[in-house]
Enzyme design. Sequence first.
Site, PDB file in Angstrom:
ATOM      1  N   SER A 155      36.999   8.233 -35.732  1.00 32.07           N
ATOM      2  CA  SER A 155      37.376   8.526 -34.348  1.00 32.07           C
ATOM      3  C   SER A 155      38.737   9.184 -34.329  1.00 32.07           C
ATOM      4  CB  SER A 155      37.415   7.238 -33.517  1.00 32.07           C
ATOM      5  OG  SER A 155      38.001   7.471 -32.243  1.00 32.07           O
ATOM      6  N   ASN A 193      27.539   4.703 -39.211  1.00 42.47           N
ATOM      7  CA  ASN A 193      27.810   5.004 -37.806  1.00 42.47           C
ATOM      8  C   ASN A 193      27.970   3.789 -36.900  1.00 42.47           C
ATOM      9  OD1 ASN A 193      27.655   6.859 -35.322  1.00 42.47           O
ATOM     10  ND2 ASN A 193      25.896   5.499 -35.030  1.00 42.47           N
ATOM     11  N   TYR A 197      40.611  -1.009 -32.332  1.00 46.08           N
ATOM     12  CA  TYR A 197      39.700   0.116 -32.554  1.00 46.08           C
ATOM     13  C   TYR A 197      40.374   1.209 -33.378  1.00 46.08           C
ATOM     14  CZ  TYR A 197      36.411   3.888 -31.557  1.00 46.08           C
ATOM     15  OH  TYR A 197      35.512   4.924 -31.681  1.00 46.08           O
ATOM     16  N   VAL A 237      25.315  -5.141 -39.600  1.00 48.93           N
ATOM     17  CA  VAL A 237      25.917  -4.417 -40.717  1.00 48.93           C
ATOM     18  C   VAL A 237      27.032  -5.218 -41.383  1.00 48.93           C
ATOM     19  CG1 VAL A 237      25.301  -2.129 -39.872  1.00 48.93           C
ATOM     20  CG2 VAL A 237      27.484  -3.166 -39.165  1.00 48.93           C
ATOM     21  N   ALA A 297      42.990   1.000 -35.364  1.00 52.17           N
ATOM     22  CA  ALA A 297      43.266   0.542 -36.727  1.00 52.17           C
ATOM     23  C   ALA A 297      42.003   0.552 -37.582  1.00 52.17           C
ATOM     24  CB  ALA A 297      43.869  -0.853 -36.690  1.00 52.17           C
ATOM     25  N   SER A 298      40.891   0.147 -36.991  1.00 52.89           N
ATOM     26  CA  SER A 298      39.638   0.126 -37.754  1.00 52.89           C
ATOM     27  C   SER A 298      39.227   1.527 -38.171  1.00 52.89           C
ATOM     28  CB  SER A 298      38.528  -0.541 -36.933  1.00 52.89           C
ATOM     29  OG  SER A 298      38.098   0.277 -35.852  1.00 52.89           O
ATOM     30  N   LYS A 299      39.428   2.497 -37.289  1.00 53.53           N
ATOM     31  CA  LYS A 299      39.013   3.863 -37.593  1.00 53.53           C
ATOM     32  C   LYS A 299      39.997   4.557 -38.543  1.00 53.53           C
ATOM     33  CE  LYS A 299      35.228   3.782 -35.195  1.00 53.53           C
ATOM     34  NZ  LYS A 299      33.903   3.867 -35.844  1.00 53.53           N
TER      35      LYS A 299
END
Length: 250
Positions: free
Chosen positions: A133, A82, A146, A60, A148-150
């Site tokens: 999340s 997703n 994780y 992706v 920060a990405s969400k």
Amino acid sequence: MGTFTHRTALVTGAASGIGLAVARHLAAEGATRLILVDLAQEALEAVTLPCAVDRAVGDVRDEAFWEALASRLVGLDHAVVNAGVAGAATIVDHGFDEWRRILSINLDGAFLTLRAAMRAMRGRGGSIVATASAAGVKPEPGVAAYGASKAALIHLVKVAAKEGAADRIRVNAIAPAGVETPVWDAVPMFADRVAQVGRDAAFAELAALATPLGRYARPEEVARQIGFLLSDDCALMTGTTLLSDGGYTL
């Protein structure tokens, strides 16, 4: 007739976990065609559903992958952004390569997926749900990349909702806390507990510590919630993030 009869949907990370559960839910609710994206070719090829399935093996994060897929997205009604990975390390101990890996999949990959879906829906409308999340809402030690990405994904969804509104494209997010999926296998602490007490017991321990309701979600539960956000029942919902966390963020 099902909720998604005569509809076409794109699902990334579709070979396992929440993505696979979403694909099964959409098919059970009458979807005519599902475009399933995953990097795990063998697992993706093993997915069988009672509808037309267009499998696309790819990363992706790869812009060229999405450019090549564009013609297959014509007529797209729904998309589920997703695909993602987890990781755990304190900031001072976090390797930059690992930081970039997590951000590139969870955020760059989500951006490219979202862009491709919105381009396909432009002028005809549609609905999109991104899997965020609770870690993007509630800070915890050890999940900087994780989380920060969400958190960034949640904001990206809000921007997409404003930009897509003129084309009748709704964009929402779901923010689960713990879900019993393979993504946990990448977390060293969880892998250690699985080795000691087994997978079910490890999930039970984590859930008891982290959520007032005392359990984690099953992928099928999250899939039904995503289906609700995609559906016409949510025709006036856009730019929202549905917290599905067993009370974790309270």
